[in-house]
Design an enzyme around this catalytic site. Structure first.
Site, PDB file in Angstrom:
ATOM      1  N   HIS A   1     -15.321  58.910  22.859  1.00  0.00           N
ATOM      2  CA  HIS A   1     -16.759  58.715  22.736  1.00  0.00           C
ATOM      3  C   HIS A   1     -17.090  57.581  21.772  1.00  0.00           C
ATOM      4  O   HIS A   1     -16.326  57.280  20.853  1.00  0.00           O
ATOM      5  CB  HIS A   1     -17.422  60.007  22.281  1.00  0.00           C
TER       6      HIS A   1
ATOM      7  N   CYS B   1     -22.154  65.194  21.386  1.00  0.00           N
ATOM      8  CA  CYS B   1     -21.556  66.455  21.837  1.00  0.00           C
ATOM      9  C   CYS B   1     -21.090  67.240  20.603  1.00  0.00           C
ATOM     10  O   CYS B   1     -21.097  66.729  19.486  1.00  0.00           O
ATOM     11  CB  CYS B   1     -20.376  66.176  22.771  1.00  0.00           C
TER      12      CYS B   1
ATOM     13  N   CYS C   1     -18.228  65.517  18.653  1.00  0.00           N
ATOM     14  CA  CYS C   1     -18.732  64.370  17.890  1.00  0.00           C
ATOM     15  C   CYS C   1     -19.573  64.830  16.696  1.00  0.00           C
ATOM     16  O   CYS C   1     -19.492  64.243  15.619  1.00  0.00           O
ATOM     17  CB  CYS C   1     -19.538  63.436  18.786  1.00  0.00           C
TER      18      CYS C   1
ATOM     19  N   GLU D   1     -19.273  57.416  19.387  1.00  0.00           N
ATOM     20  CA  GLU D   1     -19.374  57.864  17.992  1.00  0.00           C
ATOM     21  C   GLU D   1     -17.987  57.972  17.373  1.00  0.00           C
ATOM     22  O   GLU D   1     -17.772  57.570  16.228  1.00  0.00           O
ATOM     23  CB  GLU D   1     -20.058  59.237  17.909  1.00  0.00           C
TER      24      GLU D   1
END
Length: 160
Positions: free
Chosen positions: A79, A115, A118, A81
């Site tokens: 991801h 999510c 994250c 992040e």
């Protein structure tokens, strides 16, 4: 001449960063800022050296009909992040701000937030708040401290 505010300036940069994404589903860009300085960026894509979905021509989760927010372990992407966080030491991340932008079908898509995995990384990294672009000029502010305060995953579950 009007001047863009700082938050939208950094969100604009996050939108440029997402152009590097290799995800079929949604493209994310992340920018981490501390003391009004960009300290890291990240976009969603396969781990370094691994083939990405664009090159493979298939999204495994899409192929299997897996819905939004489910079975991330099957996704090839790291991801945005995560990629931004792993590029910086925790000492540099303390009290910083994370800016996130997302595109879906080449259009700005603002109905997103990090999510759960994250969120855990963001909490542990020391990032203080997260701004998520909703429209070209509007954004929501997520306070990391609120995630910690509201962490009650089994509170209403029967049998626990």
């Amino acid at each position: 001449m009007s001047r863009v505010d700082k938050s939208n300036y950094y969100l604009d940069i996050a939108e440029v960063v997402l152009e590097r994404s290799t995800c079929f589903r949604r493209q994310f860009g992340a920018v981490i800022v501390k003391n009004d300085e960009i300290i890291s960026t990240g976009y969603n894509g396969a781990a370094r050296g691994c083939e990405n979905c664009l090159d493979l021509g298939v999204c495994v989760r899409e192929h299997l009909g897996i819905g939004k927010g489910q079975r991330y372990e099957l996704c090839r992407a790291v991801h945005a992040e995560m990629n931004a966080i792993i590029s910086v030491s925790r000492a540099e991340l303390l009290d910083s701000t994370l800016y996130i932008a997302c595109h879906y079908n080449n259009e700005l898509y603002g109905d997103v937030e990090p999510c759960m995995l994250c969120k855990r990384l963001i909490i542990n990294s020391g990032i203080k708040k997260v701004l998520v672009r909703e429209t070209k000029t509007e954004y929501k502010i997520l306070t990391v401290e609120d995630w910690v305060k509201n962490d009650k995953p089994l509170e209403d579950k029967a049998g626990y």
